[in-house]
Write a protein that holds these residues in place. Sequence first.
Motif, PDB file in Angstrom:
ATOM      1  N   TRP A  34       0.641  -1.099   0.029  1.00 39.50           N
ATOM      2  CA  TRP A  34       0.094   0.075  -0.190  1.00 39.50           C
ATOM      3  C   TRP A  34       0.971   1.211  -0.256  1.00 39.50           C
ATOM      4  O   TRP A  34       2.027   1.414   0.369  1.00 39.50           O
ATOM      5  CB  TRP A  34      -0.633  -0.151   1.295  1.00 39.50           C
ATOM      6  N   PRO A  35       0.318   1.957  -0.952  1.00 37.00           N
ATOM      7  CA  PRO A  35       0.987   4.001  -1.068  1.00 37.00           C
ATOM      8  C   PRO A  35       1.373   3.996   1.151  1.00 37.00           C
ATOM      9  O   PRO A  35       0.774   3.094   2.394  1.00 37.00           O
ATOM     10  CB  PRO A  35       0.127   4.270  -1.152  1.00 37.00           C
ATOM     11  N   ARG A  36       2.065   4.933   0.817  1.00 37.76           N
ATOM     12  CA  ARG A  36       3.136   5.500   2.403  1.00 37.76           C
ATOM     13  C   ARG A  36       2.844   6.740   2.491  1.00 37.76           C
ATOM     14  O   ARG A  36       3.254   7.590   1.078  1.00 37.76           O
ATOM     15  CB  ARG A  36       5.107   4.614   1.776  1.00 37.76           C
ATOM     16  N   LEU A  37       2.472   7.305   3.309  1.00 40.86           N
ATOM     17  CA  LEU A  37       1.695   8.210   3.621  1.00 40.86           C
ATOM     18  C   LEU A  37       3.805   9.292   3.949  1.00 40.86           C
ATOM     19  O   LEU A  37       4.449   9.022   4.651  1.00 40.86           O
ATOM     20  CB  LEU A  37       1.635   8.862   4.780  1.00 40.86           C
ATOM     21  N   LEU A  38       3.989   9.925   3.169  1.00 39.36           N
ATOM     22  CA  LEU A  38       5.676  10.981   3.582  1.00 39.36           C
ATOM     23  C   LEU A  38       5.287  11.703   4.868  1.00 39.36           C
ATOM     24  O   LEU A  38       6.059  12.328   5.436  1.00 39.36           O
ATOM     25  CB  LEU A  38       6.139  11.583   1.860  1.00 39.36           C
ATOM     26  N   LEU A 134      -3.783   3.461   6.251  1.00 43.11           N
ATOM     27  CA  LEU A 134      -2.369   4.465   6.609  1.00 43.11           C
ATOM     28  C   LEU A 134      -2.396   4.149   7.987  1.00 43.11           C
ATOM     29  O   LEU A 134      -1.200   4.279   8.563  1.00 43.11           O
ATOM     30  CB  LEU A 134      -3.108   5.888   6.923  1.00 43.11           C
ATOM     31  N   SER A 135      -2.943   3.114   8.504  1.00 40.72           N
ATOM     32  CA  SER A 135      -2.548   2.629   9.663  1.00 40.72           C
ATOM     33  C   SER A 135      -1.335   1.367   9.970  1.00 40.72           C
ATOM     34  O   SER A 135      -0.836   0.802   7.856  1.00 40.72           O
ATOM     35  CB  SER A 135      -3.107   2.107  10.855  1.00 40.72           C
ATOM     36  N   ASP A 136      -0.239   0.884  10.331  1.00 40.25           N
ATOM     37  CA  ASP A 136       0.149  -0.636  10.227  1.00 40.25           C
ATOM     38  C   ASP A 136       0.207  -1.141  10.425  1.00 40.25           C
ATOM     39  O   ASP A 136       0.755  -2.016   9.799  1.00 40.25           O
ATOM     40  CB  ASP A 136       1.780  -0.098  11.265  1.00 40.25           C
ATOM     41  N   ASP A 137      -1.226  -2.392  10.045  1.00 39.94           N
ATOM     42  CA  ASP A 137      -1.742  -3.094  10.649  1.00 39.94           C
ATOM     43  C   ASP A 137      -3.275  -2.567   9.631  1.00 39.94           C
ATOM     44  O   ASP A 137      -4.514  -2.984  10.163  1.00 39.94           O
ATOM     45  CB  ASP A 137      -2.417  -3.401  12.064  1.00 39.94           C
ATOM     46  N   PRO A 307      -8.870   3.756  12.058  1.00 36.43           N
ATOM     47  CA  PRO A 307      -8.428   4.525  11.512  1.00 36.43           C
ATOM     48  C   PRO A 307      -7.528   5.078  13.223  1.00 36.43           C
ATOM     49  O   PRO A 307      -8.209   5.063  13.804  1.00 36.43           O
ATOM     50  CB  PRO A 307      -8.298   5.779  10.604  1.00 36.43           C
ATOM     51  N   GLU A 308      -6.062   5.547  12.699  1.00 41.26           N
ATOM     52  CA  GLU A 308      -5.638   6.458  14.195  1.00 41.26           C
ATOM     53  C   GLU A 308      -6.660   6.870  14.272  1.00 41.26           C
ATOM     54  O   GLU A 308      -6.851   8.068  13.447  1.00 41.26           O
ATOM     55  CB  GLU A 308      -4.110   6.234  13.898  1.00 41.26           C
ATOM     56  N   ALA A 317      -4.393  13.448   4.469  1.00 38.48           N
ATOM     57  CA  ALA A 317      -3.803  11.946   4.267  1.00 38.48           C
ATOM     58  C   ALA A 317      -4.761  10.907   3.343  1.00 38.48           C
ATOM     59  O   ALA A 317      -4.599  10.502   3.017  1.00 38.48           O
ATOM     60  CB  ALA A 317      -2.918  11.394   5.528  1.00 38.48           C
ATOM     61  N   MET A 318      -6.232  11.210   4.177  1.00 38.66           N
ATOM     62  CA  MET A 318      -6.568  10.058   3.736  1.00 38.66           C
ATOM     63  C   MET A 318      -7.548  10.062   2.343  1.00 38.66           C
ATOM     64  O   MET A 318      -7.249   9.165   1.230  1.00 38.66           O
ATOM     65  CB  MET A 318      -8.186  10.144   4.282  1.00 38.66           C
TER      66      MET A 318
END
Length: 351
Positions: A34-38, A134-137, A307-308, A317-318
């Motif tokens: 999945w894409p990564r948030l920079l 967006l979360s790690d899991d 989501p966090e 971000a979303m």
Amino acid sequence: MKGDKLTQMLILGIESSCDETGVALVQTEEGLVWPRLLAQHLHTQAAMHEAFGGVVPELASRDHIRRVIPLVEQVMASAQQTLSKIDVVAFTRGPGLAGALLVGAGTACALAASLGKPVVGIHHLEGHLLSPFLSDDPPEFPFVALLVTGGHTQLMRVQGIGQYELLGETIDDAAGEAFDKSAKLLGLGYPGGPALSALANQGRADAYAFPRPLLHQSHLDFSFAGLKTAVLTQCKKSGEDLPLHRADIAASTQAAIVDVLVKKSLRALSQTGLKRLVVAGGVGANKLLRQQLNASAKGVGATVHYPEAEWCTDNGAMIAMAAAMRLQKGLAELDTTYAFDVLPRWPLALM
Ligand code: KG4
Ligand code: ZN
């Protein structure tokens, strides 16, 4: 699970549908599922609207204009990237406030045109729906999504990116609206959800038996307008003693909203046969909702993903994430005419 197209791309996302200006940069990368948030930055207008007890659309639009470019600059600086590296500019096309949406759409198109890059309009609720990625899991598809924002309350069956089936929705007020309107009746600030929830911690949830409309119907629609009337009646009945009863009213209101959301979500899991629930949108930050959903889901062997907290309410971000996930799947409608429009009312299931 793997995305289809895993070339490296930088996607800038702009959110401006209501009272938050959000900008973020995400990257798709070979080898990354999945894409990564920079980087992401956000400006919330909550304090500005508080004095009016709700969002004032014209003030919202003007503030988005003031904030959006500095936020883009901040995001690029935080990500240590330059504008010329951006491959696609995504913006929230709807639903939301027309004037507010136009600021994001106009800015995205002007920026993309100056860079010679395409734009893509994103559905705000799809952004919420995919925010758990967006979360790690992140969750796996398929899942049932409970979308609970200030304007929408929906249960959806989500088969994959872009495959959304509406299972049920509110026929009047949204759950977030029920929190906000009840909070207003109790003299709490805007937005009311977090304030009502905090006050509820000091009260008894069983003090008042507030209505739970449509709870026992087998369908998955919701109705929250009656709750607001019941809260109003109780406030009037309390008269001068209202300060003594406010916490109990808040706790009983929250209990009624959460009870309905939990029971209908569990019914959606049972009707679809799915064992995964994803909760998204501002109301998804509610602690009682999380506790009760976790406990009920455990009882039927289902898992719940959230989501966090920072991705529950509106953010850029979303939007960048939803655009990037669509791009990876070859599902993004890229535009280089820049003849943008916005869709203040836009059903997600019709995408
Ligand atoms: O998703 P969101 O940020 O904006 C929309 O797209 O509408 O959701 C905002 C809603 C508001 O109604 C707010 O009161 C509610 O989410 N909210 C909460 C909590 N945090 C935000 N409601 C209950 N408990 C919370 N902790
Ligand atoms: Zn939202």
